[in-house]
Design a protein around this motif. Structure first.
Motif, PDB file in Angstrom:
ATOM      1  N   MET A 144       0.823  -1.204   0.000  1.00 15.92           N
ATOM      2  CA  MET A 144       0.000   0.000   0.000  1.00 15.92           C
ATOM      3  C   MET A 144       0.862   1.262   0.000  1.00 15.92           C
ATOM      4  O   MET A 144       0.395   2.363   0.302  1.00 15.92           O
ATOM      5  N   LYS A 145       2.113   1.072  -0.321  1.00 13.47           N
ATOM      6  CA  LYS A 145       3.018   2.224  -0.384  1.00 13.47           C
ATOM      7  C   LYS A 145       2.876   2.897  -1.750  1.00 13.47           C
ATOM      8  O   LYS A 145       2.452   2.258  -2.725  1.00 13.47           O
ATOM      9  N   PRO A 146       3.253   4.171  -1.834  1.00 15.43           N
ATOM     10  CA  PRO A 146       3.061   4.897  -3.090  1.00 15.43           C
ATOM     11  C   PRO A 146       3.666   4.196  -4.312  1.00 15.43           C
ATOM     12  O   PRO A 146       3.056   4.181  -5.386  1.00 15.43           O
ATOM     13  N   VAL A 200       2.289   9.340   2.883  1.00 14.49           N
ATOM     14  CA  VAL A 200       3.308  10.326   2.484  1.00 14.49           C
ATOM     15  C   VAL A 200       4.646   9.947   3.114  1.00 14.49           C
ATOM     16  O   VAL A 200       4.794   9.960   4.342  1.00 14.49           O
ATOM     17  N   TRP A 201       5.577   9.570   2.260  1.00 12.50           N
ATOM     18  CA  TRP A 201       6.878   9.054   2.729  1.00 12.50           C
ATOM     19  C   TRP A 201       7.927   9.421   1.699  1.00 12.50           C
ATOM     20  O   TRP A 201       7.660   9.361   0.494  1.00 12.50           O
ATOM     21  N   HIS A 202       9.132   9.762   2.174  1.00 10.98           N
ATOM     22  CA  HIS A 202      10.201  10.106   1.219  1.00 10.98           C
ATOM     23  C   HIS A 202      10.687   8.860   0.482  1.00 10.98           C
ATOM     24  O   HIS A 202      11.210   8.939  -0.622  1.00 10.98           O
ATOM     25  N   SER A 203      10.515   7.699   1.149  1.00  8.44           N
ATOM     26  CA  SER A 203      11.028   6.452   0.579  1.00  8.44           C
ATOM     27  C   SER A 203       9.888   5.698  -0.120  1.00  8.44           C
ATOM     28  O   SER A 203       8.718   5.932   0.167  1.00  8.44           O
ATOM     29  N   GLN A 204      10.241   4.802  -0.996  1.00  5.21           N
ATOM     30  CA  GLN A 204       9.251   3.989  -1.723  1.00  5.21           C
ATOM     31  C   GLN A 204       8.143   4.848  -2.348  1.00  5.21           C
ATOM     32  O   GLN A 204       6.973   4.478  -2.361  1.00  5.21           O
ATOM     33  N   THR A 205       8.561   6.005  -2.810  1.00  5.59           N
ATOM     34  CA  THR A 205       7.710   6.877  -3.622  1.00  5.59           C
ATOM     35  C   THR A 205       8.554   7.218  -4.847  1.00  5.59           C
ATOM     36  O   THR A 205       9.680   7.716  -4.686  1.00  5.59           O
ATOM     37  N   ASN A 226       5.185   9.271   7.198  1.00  7.67           N
ATOM     38  CA  ASN A 226       6.177   8.351   7.745  1.00  7.67           C
ATOM     39  C   ASN A 226       7.558   9.006   7.698  1.00  7.67           C
ATOM     40  O   ASN A 226       7.951   9.565   6.668  1.00  7.67           O
ATOM     41  N   GLU A 227       8.248   8.977   8.830  1.00  6.45           N
ATOM     42  CA  GLU A 227       9.684   9.305   8.886  1.00  6.45           C
ATOM     43  C   GLU A 227      10.065  10.709   8.395  1.00  6.45           C
ATOM     44  O   GLU A 227      11.033  10.877   7.661  1.00  6.45           O
ATOM     45  N   ALA A 228       9.318  11.719   8.802  1.00  8.56           N
ATOM     46  CA  ALA A 228       9.634  13.086   8.351  1.00  8.56           C
ATOM     47  C   ALA A 228      10.672  13.779   9.216  1.00  8.56           C
ATOM     48  O   ALA A 228      11.178  14.834   8.862  1.00  8.56           O
ATOM     49  N   SER A 248       9.698   0.986  16.271  1.00  7.16           N
ATOM     50  CA  SER A 248      10.288   0.014  17.208  1.00  7.16           C
ATOM     51  C   SER A 248      11.033  -1.133  16.538  1.00  7.16           C
ATOM     52  O   SER A 248      10.855  -2.304  16.891  1.00  7.16           O
ATOM     53  N   HIS A 249      11.872  -0.813  15.583  1.00  4.94           N
ATOM     54  CA  HIS A 249      12.867  -1.779  15.104  1.00  4.94           C
ATOM     55  C   HIS A 249      14.035  -1.658  16.075  1.00  4.94           C
ATOM     56  O   HIS A 249      14.849  -0.734  15.971  1.00  4.94           O
ATOM     57  N   ILE A 250      14.096  -2.574  17.018  1.00 11.42           N
ATOM     58  CA  ILE A 250      15.062  -2.379  18.113  1.00 11.42           C
ATOM     59  C   ILE A 250      16.101  -3.494  18.135  1.00 11.42           C
ATOM     60  O   ILE A 250      15.960  -4.508  17.460  1.00 11.42           O
TER      61      ILE A 250
HETATM   62  C1  XIL Z   1      10.250  -2.214   4.649  1.00 11.09           C
HETATM   63  C2  XIL Z   1       9.731  -3.504   4.023  1.00 11.09           C
HETATM   64  O1  XIL Z   1       9.490  -4.449   5.038  1.00 11.09           O
HETATM   65  C3  XIL Z   1      10.746  -4.031   3.036  1.00 11.09           C
HETATM   66  O2  XIL Z   1      10.242  -5.176   2.365  1.00 11.09           O
HETATM   67  C4  XIL Z   1      11.078  -2.955   2.025  1.00 11.09           C
HETATM   68  O3  XIL Z   1      12.108  -3.424   1.170  1.00 11.09           O
HETATM   69  C5  XIL Z   1      11.551  -1.686   2.711  1.00 11.09           C
HETATM   70  O4  XIL Z   1      10.560  -1.271   3.631  1.00 11.09           O
HETATM   71  N1  XIL Z   1       9.957   1.459   8.122  1.00 11.09           N
HETATM   72  C6  XIL Z   1       8.746   1.381   7.505  1.00 11.09           C
HETATM   73  C7  XIL Z   1       8.422   0.199   6.686  1.00 11.09           C
HETATM   74  O5  XIL Z   1       7.897   2.250   7.735  1.00 11.09           O
HETATM   75  O6  XIL Z   1       7.565   0.511   5.628  1.00 11.09           O
HETATM   76  C8  XIL Z   1       9.654  -0.467   6.168  1.00 11.09           C
HETATM   77  O7  XIL Z   1       9.279  -1.644   5.476  1.00 11.09           O
HETATM   78  C9  XIL Z   1      10.596  -0.751   7.296  1.00 11.09           C
HETATM   79  C10 XIL Z   1      11.044   0.515   7.957  1.00 11.09           C
END
Ligand code: XIL
Length: 445
Positions: free
Chosen positions: A142-144, A189-194, A247-249, A329-331
């Motif tokens: 569901m990303k851009p 809205v995200w800088h990445s995957q757009t 996300n992540e601004a 919380s990717h820790i």
């Molecule tokens: C990750 C996905 O899990 C991967 O498959 C993709 O290659 C990169 O993105 N923060 C986020 C998620 O908000 O959307 C990211 O997901 C992980 C980091």
């Protein structure tokens, strides 16, 4: 029970026993009054028929002569009622019945899973997800970059309105609808995957492409948000309950105003520092009234980042356009400390906004049995913390989502040596799973 026993059998016998059974009686050496703490104190018979439930006399007797025909010399130490503590943590989720995490936590928060379409449509994984989770996030679908259709956008011939396609996430939304699972819409809205072309004049993907103007980008943003929400909310009504609007601004030190990410954010570079406020304004305009709007970010426990996030969300809160903060919380196994992590939740909680733990995983890179248990402990302590914060009213935590189902499928697992999640590649539970369930077999420390 032990003090009463002393009253009945007298000091001589007791001292004899001390010599023979040191451990069980050391706690009795302080007096005869019956108030002395013993190693077994606090252990209560659990069944109604047990000695304690039948009155003092019977209880005293039972305390001395558990079992039949025993005198003081042969009396065994009182034994604790048997309590099963789990020692086997690796249970096949395919073959055996395992407890449901979302059922366990249902009075606290929903339990979510981030998953990819391919994994979800696998029969075994699909079944397991239905059993364990009541919230879902699309890992990528569901990303851009999954929704934006460049060819159709170019053919439509308008600079301000992109064309979208939803084949990436249709089946996932349908799965949720069929199985009464709610979805977190991730992410608008995200800088990445757009894709870069989305920010360029004429949707150009050439090297010499130039940025579209602020006015054009504001319209593209508004139309994008509107189209996603309209499609999802009319095709799958009631499924999405929360949107990660931005996300992540925040990235303090990157040069943006008030700690905002700038260097790799085309949103910031085309619209300017108010792009986040604008995104929330549009999201509020088109969202269903019951849908919650979130700002989502990683490393939220870093103090400069936490401060900048708080400033940003408080501003948007004043505008009435935000409902919650997502802590990815990717820790790691030891970083952040639980103290810093909890402090952040408390600070975020003070805003009165909902808190969701949106992308939890623990980047364990060893696979010894000992480390799996330690990982279980970390998960258990995290959930213990979440529970405590909810119980005390310090934070309104409404969802905890793990970012992936199996270690093998984790986004962290590029080198094949990461073990961050709750299930292994053959869909067995790991100690981490039992930690989430607060199982007694997983140490809390
Ligand atoms: C990750 C996905 O899990 C991967 O498959 C993709 O290659 C990169 O993105 N923060 C986020 C998620 O908000 O959307 C990211 O997901 C992980 C980091």
């Amino acid at each position: 029970m032990l003090p009463r026993k002393r009253k009945r059998i007298g000091k001589f016998v007791v001292w004899l026993l001390v010599a023979v059974m040191v451990f069980g009686f050391t706690g009795c050496s302080q007096g005869d009054d019956g108030d002395v703490k013993t190693p077994t104190q606090g252990v209560q018979p659990t069944k109604p028929g047990d000695s304690k439930a039948q009155g003092d006399d019977v209880g005293q007797e039972a305390g001395i002569t558990q079992g039949a025909n025993q005198d003081a010399d042969t009396t065994p130490e009182p034994t604790e009622p048997e309590k099963e503590v789990r020692t086997d943590f690796y249970i096949s989720a395919i073959d055996e019945e395992i407890p449901s995490m979302y059922e366990y936590w249902k009075d606290y928060f929903s339990i979510g899973i981030a998953i990819t379409r391919g994994e979800l449509l696998n029969d075994f994984k699909g079944e397991l997800i239905i059993q364990q989770f009541n919230s879902m996030t699309c890992g990528n679908e569901m990303k851009p970059d999954a929704l934006l259709d460049r060819e159709a956008t170019k053919s439509a011939g308008t600079e301000t309105c992109p064309v979208l396609k939803f084949d990436s996430c249709d089946e996932m939304l349908q799965f949720c609808m069929d199985n009464n699972i709610k979805m977190r819409g991730h992410t608008l809205v995200w800088h990445s995957q757009t894709p870069d072309w989305f920010f360029m004049e004429g949707y150009s993907n050439k090297q010499d492409a130039v940025f579209a103007s602020r006015e054009v980008m504001l319209l593209r943003m508004e139309n994008y948000i509107r189209l996603v929400m309209e499609y999802v909310n009319t095709t799958y009504p009631g499924v999405v309950y929360a949107w990660d609007v931005v996300n992540e601004a925040i990235a303090p030190g990157d040069g943006g105003e008030d700690g905002m990410r700038m260097s790799d954010s085309f949103w910031y570079q085309t619209i300017g520092s108010d792009f986040v406020e604008k995104a929330f304004e549009y999201a509020r305009k088109y969202a269903d009234p019951e849908q919650k709007l979130f700002y989502n970010d990683f490393n939220t426990y870093e103090s400069a980042k936490r401060i900048a996030i708080l400033k940003l969300v408080n501003k948007i809160k004043e505008q009435g356009n935000i409902d919650g903060i997502g802590m990815q919380s990717h820790i790691g196994m030891s970083s952040p400390t639980l103290l810093d992590y909890e402090e952040t939740i408390r600070k975020f909680g003070e805003t009165g906004l909902e808190i969701q733990i949106t992308e939890l995983d623990i980047n364990l890179d060893t696979n010894t049995e000992e480390d799996f248990i330690k990982e279980g402990t970390r998960y258990k302590r995290l959930f213990f913390t979440f529970k405590n914060l909810v119980d005390t009213g310090a934070a309104n935590i409404t969802n905890v989502t793990v970012w992936g189902l199996t270690d093998e499928g984790s986004w962290l697992n590029k080198d094949g040596k990461r073990y961050p999640l709750l299930f292994n590649q053959v869909l067995e539970t790991k100690p981490a799973f039992w930690g989430v369930l607060m199982d007694d077999g997983i140490p809390l420390y």
